[in-house]
Design an enzyme around this catalytic site. Structure first.
Site, short mmCIF file in Angstrom:
data_model
loop_
_atom_site.label_atom_id
_atom_site.label_comp_id
_atom_site.label_asym_id
_atom_site.label_seq_id
_atom_site.Cartn_x
_atom_site.Cartn_y
_atom_site.Cartn_z
N LYS A 147 -6.05 23.02 -0.22
CA LYS A 147 -6.28 21.65 0.21
C LYS A 147 -7.62 21.16 -0.37
CE LYS A 147 -6.45 18.69 4.33
NZ LYS A 147 -6.31 18.60 5.81
N SER B 139 -3.60 14.71 7.17
CA SER B 139 -4.30 14.70 5.91
C SER B 139 -3.86 15.80 4.95
CB SER B 139 -5.81 14.83 6.16
OG SER B 139 -6.12 16.07 6.76
N SER C 220 -3.30 16.72 11.42
CA SER C 220 -3.26 16.80 9.96
C SER C 220 -2.46 17.97 9.40
CB SER C 220 -4.67 16.84 9.39
OG SER C 220 -5.30 15.59 9.55
#
Length: 474
Positions: free
Chosen positions: A81, A156, A180
């Site tokens: 990520k 996210s 997220s």
């Protein structure tokens, strides 16, 4: 080469690589070909470095050929990520203010995944500073949902979920403050776990005592998710809230069924939020699925009336502490919704923050009592199905206006402040073909039992086996 494709399980890929039935090079080429095929449309993997990825795969094969001990994820391609710092790899946080930032060391979650043997290939896309559950930023643009390219992939960890769903990576890491890991898992028909605080320790951090944001795993199945959790969980002296249980507790195959499991199923936590009708229909149908598999299901929910205020206070306080100085220096460097959230924290007092922690304490006590009657709480992950990728956030649900970019995420962030582990598991699709996940919540530090229940539910539905039609599905 073993009979594997990009949708084979991560466990199967790792097992084949460990006994040389497939090489790390072959695994890499398999996934790079898939990335070339679908990533131009989906835009999930960013900062891709094919040359470095191929070099890393060759080095992984050489280590195995020399008889060196390799980790449980040996040879698996992996994209971290883009908010997790990776030594020597561009880490942008989705912000123009960090567009050229290259960390000099790995953060702890990355360190553990790399030590387990993965071969890094790039990063997965995120919203600006991971704020908001829709993945778009000024550097890399918008990540699109592989089930419908006009729709959001969530956030996210939206890049991570979309990459998993479309077969670009076998496993993915993420983080979760207000949903997220769970929200993008729901939007992309994959599995995402928000662990208990301290289960996946974080370092470095500006606040080692922070209770809302955690790192965690994402995968296409609950067993693969447990596989990654076994690598990233476990104590660390660098993280003062880390739990002592070793990650190996999650490594064995998951067993168990739903017989006798006591489920509290709630569509909206007693009116705590509005749920899109199509999502409510999918979640409501899961009562029959659970009962057919042997569970007892009741319409019940914990009382979480103070959770909204606690979450919003702590989020604003944390954003203000983290971004205040940077915002003062670069006031035009933030998207407006994030800027507004940071500025909210400026007006908070010590009393406001103390009240939020008192609310957390009360919520914890209520959840502890709730789980004396029930084994698991089931509710929507997200209040809406994947929305238009052209929107910043849904402006209304069933005609009810959503004033801020947080309002439509209550079904996830109200669970955040309970401190309980929560997992998103594929549950169904809307009539338009958009994925909907079921959120299963267990007692604090009860990840193992929660994973077993989630696995049993997954086996009862098999919804997660439905693949998107983006590209030529293998």
């Amino acid at each position: 080469m073993a009979d594997l494709d990009v949708y084979s399980s991560a466990r199967a890929m790792a097992a084949a690589a460990a006994v040389k039935e497939i090489s790390a090079r072959e695994l890499m080429e398999l996934h790079l070909a898939r990335i070339a095929e679908v990533n131009p449309a989906v835009n999930a993997v960013v900062s891709l470095d094919e040359e470095r990825a191929r070099t890393g795969a060759a080095e992984a094969d050489e280590r195995l050929a020399r008889g060196e001990q390799v980790g449980p994820l040996h040879g698996l391609p992996h994209a971290f990520k883009d908010t997790h710092e990776v030594a020597g790899w561009r880490t942008t946080f989705g912000s123009p203010l960090r567009a050229d930032y290259v960390p000099k060391r790995d953060e702890l979650l990355v360190e553990r995944i790399r030590a387990a043997g993965v071969v890094p290939i790039g990063r997965t896309n995120v919203p600006e500073w991971a704020a908001g559950s829709h993945t778009f930023n000024p550097i890399f643009g918008t990540t699109r949902n592989p089930y419908d390219l006009t729709r959001s992939a969530g956030g996210s960890s939206g890049g991570a979920a979309a990459a998993l769903a479309s077969g670009m990576v076998p496993l993915a890491d993420g983080s979760d403050m207000g949903g997220s890991l769970r929200n993008p898992a729901s939007f992309n028909n994959v599995v995402g776990l928000r662990p208990s605080v301290g289960r996946v320790p974080g370092w470095p951090t500006t606040n080692g005592w922070e209770l809302t944001s955690v790192g965690g795993p994402m995968a296409r199945s609950v067993e693969d998710l447990a596989f990654l959790l076994s690598v990233i969980a476990g104590p660390s002296r660098r993280a003062p809230l880390s739990l002592e249980s070793p990650g190996s507790a999650f490594a064995p195959p998951l067993v168990g069924d739903l017989t006798g499991v006591r489920v509290a199923l709630s569509i909206d936590l007693g009116g705590a939020f509005t749920v899109d009708h199509s999502v409510a229909d999918v979640i409501g149908r899961q009562a029959q699925v659970l009962e057919a598999a042997g569970a007892t299901v009741e319409d019940a929910h914990p009382v979480l009336h103070s959770a909204d205020a606690a979450f919003r206070t702590l989020r604003a306080w944390l954003f203000q502490a983290r971004f205040r100085t940077l915002l003062e220096k670069r006031p035009d460097g933030f998207k407006q919704s994030l800027k507004d959230n940071i500025l909210l924290g400026a007006d908070l007092t010590g009393g406001d923050v103390a009240r939020a922690y008192q609310q957390l304490t009360s919520i914890h006590d209520r959840m502890r009592a709730f789980f004396e009657t029930y084994d698991v709480l089931a509710l929507p992950v997200s209040q809406v199905p994947p929305f238009s990728a052209d929107l910043e956030y849904p402006s209304e649900i069933n005609g009810e206006a959503q004033a801020t970019y947080l309002d439509w995420m209550r079904s996830a962030y109200l669970i955040t402040v309970t401190g309980c582990p929560a997992i998103s598991v594929p549950a169904g699709f809307t009539p338009e073909g958009w994925p909907v996940g079921l959120q299963l919540v267990g007692p604090v530090r009860g990840e193992r039992r929660l994973l077993e229940i989630a696995h049993a539910f997954e086996q009862a539905t098999r919804v997660g086996e439905r693949r998107p039609q983006v590209g030529a599905t293998p």
